[in-house]
Design an enzyme around this catalytic site. Structure first.
Site, PDB file in Angstrom:
ATOM      1  N   ASP A   1       1.314  -0.991  -0.065  1.00 46.33           N
ATOM      2  CA  ASP A   1      -0.202   0.237  -0.053  1.00 46.33           C
ATOM      3  C   ASP A   1       1.351   1.007  -0.020  1.00 46.33           C
ATOM      4  O   ASP A   1       1.664   1.138   0.891  1.00 46.33           O
ATOM      5  CB  ASP A   1      -0.728  -0.577   1.514  1.00 46.33           C
TER       6      ASP A   1
ATOM      7  N   HIS B   1      -5.224  13.963 -11.264  1.00 50.03           N
ATOM      8  CA  HIS B   1      -5.083  12.654 -11.268  1.00 50.03           C
ATOM      9  C   HIS B   1      -4.691  12.042 -12.391  1.00 50.03           C
ATOM     10  O   HIS B   1      -4.446  10.911 -12.487  1.00 50.03           O
ATOM     11  CB  HIS B   1      -7.216  12.388 -11.229  1.00 50.03           C
TER      12      HIS B   1
ATOM     13  N   ASP C   1      -4.824   2.325  -4.552  1.00 50.79           N
ATOM     14  CA  ASP C   1      -2.938   2.058  -4.596  1.00 50.79           C
ATOM     15  C   ASP C   1      -2.660   1.157  -4.380  1.00 50.79           C
ATOM     16  O   ASP C   1      -0.930   1.304  -3.187  1.00 50.79           O
ATOM     17  CB  ASP C   1      -2.825   3.841  -3.913  1.00 50.79           C
TER      18      ASP C   1
END
Length: 382
Positions: A248, A261, A291
Site C-alpha cells: 500500500d 489524478h 494504490d
C-alpha cells in the site's frame, strides 16, 4: 425483376411441326425428282419448305444469341456482386493425380486487400494458403482438414490465423463445401473467407479486462484469487508453501490532490513497473485497486530455501525499490510503501484468510512508520 429471355415454345413447337412436315414433303419431292416427277407444284413446295426451314434457323439463332447475351450479363452481375462483398470467395479443383491437392480455379480480388499478396500468386501457387497459416495454428488446421477428408465431410468451417504480407496477423473465418460433378468425376472446394480480426481482438480485449487492470495492465484481484487457489492446491500436493505480499502506497492521496489524478495514474504505472522488476519470473503482481497492490509468491519448496526467507527477501527488494524518487509530470516525487507478508500454510489454510493476514501485517507496518514491511504473526490476529 428482370427475367431471362426465352424462346416462345408454343410458336416454336408449331414451327417445329411445320418444319418436320416440310422435311417430309421435301423428302417426297426429292423422291419424285429422282423418278422424273418434277412438276411445278413440287418445286414450289420445295422452295416453300426451304423458306420455312430458313425462318426457323434464323428465329432459333436469334433466340440463342439473346439467351447467351443474357447469361453473359447475369454472369457479369454475379461476378461484380462477389467482388464487392467484404469477403474472399474461391473455387479450388481437386487435382486428378492427388485428391488432397486443390488447384485454384477462381479467387476473388478481395484477397489482395485481405492478405497483401497479388491475386495471381494465389492462382499459380497451390501452397499459398498452407504457407500463410500462422505457425501456432498450422498443425491444428491442417490436421482438421485431413481428418475431415478421411471422414468424407462435405463441409468445413473454422476460425484460424494467417500472416499477412506485412507480417501482421489476420483472424479468418472460413466456410467451405465440396461440389461434385458426377458426370465427369470432378470435385471442387467452394468457399468464403471473412476477416474477423476486429471481432477477435475485441473479444480478447474483453477477456483481458476481465482479469487485468485497465490502467496498469497488471492482473486484477479476480486473477490473483484464481492463481492463489491454484498455488495453494499445488502446495498441498507437494508440501510446499505460498507467500502473499500486500503493498500500500503511503500518502498517495497527497499526489492526487496536489498534482491531479493524471499524475496519480502515471505514478501507479511506474510503481507497477518497479514491482515487476523486483518480483521473480514465476511471481504474479496484481493491482488490488486504488494504490494497493498484491504479489503472489507461489511454489516455495525446499529447493528455493526457507519459504519465509524467500518472501522476506522480495519484501526487502520492494522496500528498497521505493528509495529512488519517481519522475511524474516534471516533478521528482519520493514515495514509500508499507508492506505486509503472510505465508501458507503457516499463517492460514484458506485464501481469504491468507489475504486478510497479509492486509493486517501491512497496516501494522504502516502504524510503525512508512516504508517498512511486517510479517504476520499470530499476535496480530487478536
Amino acid at each position: 425483376m428482370e427475367r431471362p429471355p426465352h424462346i416462345h415454345f408454343g410458336l416454336f413447337s408449331r414451327l417445329l411441326v411445320a418444319s418436320l412436315a416440310v422435311a417430309i414433303l421435301v423428302t417426297a419431292d426429292g423422291l419424285a425428282v429422282s423418278v422424273g416427277s418434277t412438276d411445278g407444284p413440287s418445286r414450289l413446295l420445295l422452295s416453300g419448305g426451304y423458306l420455312i426451314l430458313f425462318a426457323i434457323l434464323v428465329f432459333g439463332a436469334r433466340a440463342l444469341r439473346r439467351r447467351a447475351r443474357w447469361l453473359e450479363i447475369e454472369q457479369g452481375r454475379h461476378t461484380a456482386l462477389l467482388e464487392q462483398i467484404p469477403a474472399v470467395t474461391y473455387i479450388d479443383k481437386f487435382a486428378d493425380a492427388d485428391p488432397d491437392t486443390a488447384i485454384p480455379v477462381y479467387i476473388s480480388p478481395q484477397v489482395e486487400d485481405m492478405f497483401g499478396y497479388p491475386r495471381e500468386d494465389w492462382i499459380t501457387n497451390t501452397q499459398m494458403w498452407d504457407d500463410l497459416l500462422h505457425p501456432d495454428d498450422r498443425e491444428h488446421v491442417l490436421r482438421t482438414v485431413t481428418e475431415g477428408d478421411e471422414r468424407g465431410d462435405q463441409t468445413w468451417s473454422m476460425e484460424y490465423r494467417m500472416v499477412r504480407m506485412d507480417g501482421s496477423i489476420a483472424w479468418i473465418r472460413e466456410e467451405a463445401r465440396i461440389l461434385r460433378e458426377a458426370h465427369v468425376a470432378t470435385s471442387y472446394w467452394q468457399g468464403v473467407m471473412v476477416d474477423i480480426t476486429e471481432r477477435r481482438e475485441a473479444e480478447q480485449q474483453v477477456a483481458f479486462l476481465a482479469f487485468h487492470d485497465k490502467l496498469t495492465g497488471l492482473g486484477n484481484r479476480y486473477l490473483f484469487e484464481q492463481e492463489l487457489d491454484r498455488a495453494m492446491a499445488r502446495a498441498r500436493r507437494t508440501a510446499g508453501a505460498v507467500g502473499v505480499i500486500y503493498i500500500d502506497l503511503d500518502d498517495f492521496k497527497l499526489v492526487n490532490d496536489s498534482l491531479g489524478h493524471s499524475a496519480g495514474d502515471e505514478l501507479l504505472c511506474q510503481v507497477s513497473e518497479r514491482l515487476l522488476a523486483v518480483a521473480r519470473e514465476t511471481d504474479l503482481v496484481t493491482r488490488q485497486g486504488g494504490d494497493e497492490f498484491l504479489l503472489l509468491v507461489p511454489d516455495l519448496g525446499a529447493e528455493h530455501g526457507a519459504p519465509l526467507a524467500v518472501v522476506e527477501a522480495i519484501a526487502e527488494r520492494i522496500r528498497t525499490t521505493f528509495i529512488e524518487p519517481f519522475m511524474v509530470a516534471g516533478n521528482e516525487l519520493r514515495v514509500s510503501a508499507s508492506v505486509g507478508v503472510s505465508l501458507y500454510p503457516k499463517d492460514a489454510q484458506g485464501g481469504d484468510e491468507l489475504l486478510s493476514h497479509a492486509d493486517s501485517a501491512m497496516y501494522q507496518s504502516k502504524r510503525e512508520g512508512p516504508g517498512g514491511y511486517r510479517v504476520f504473526s499470530d499476535a496480530e490476529a487478536v
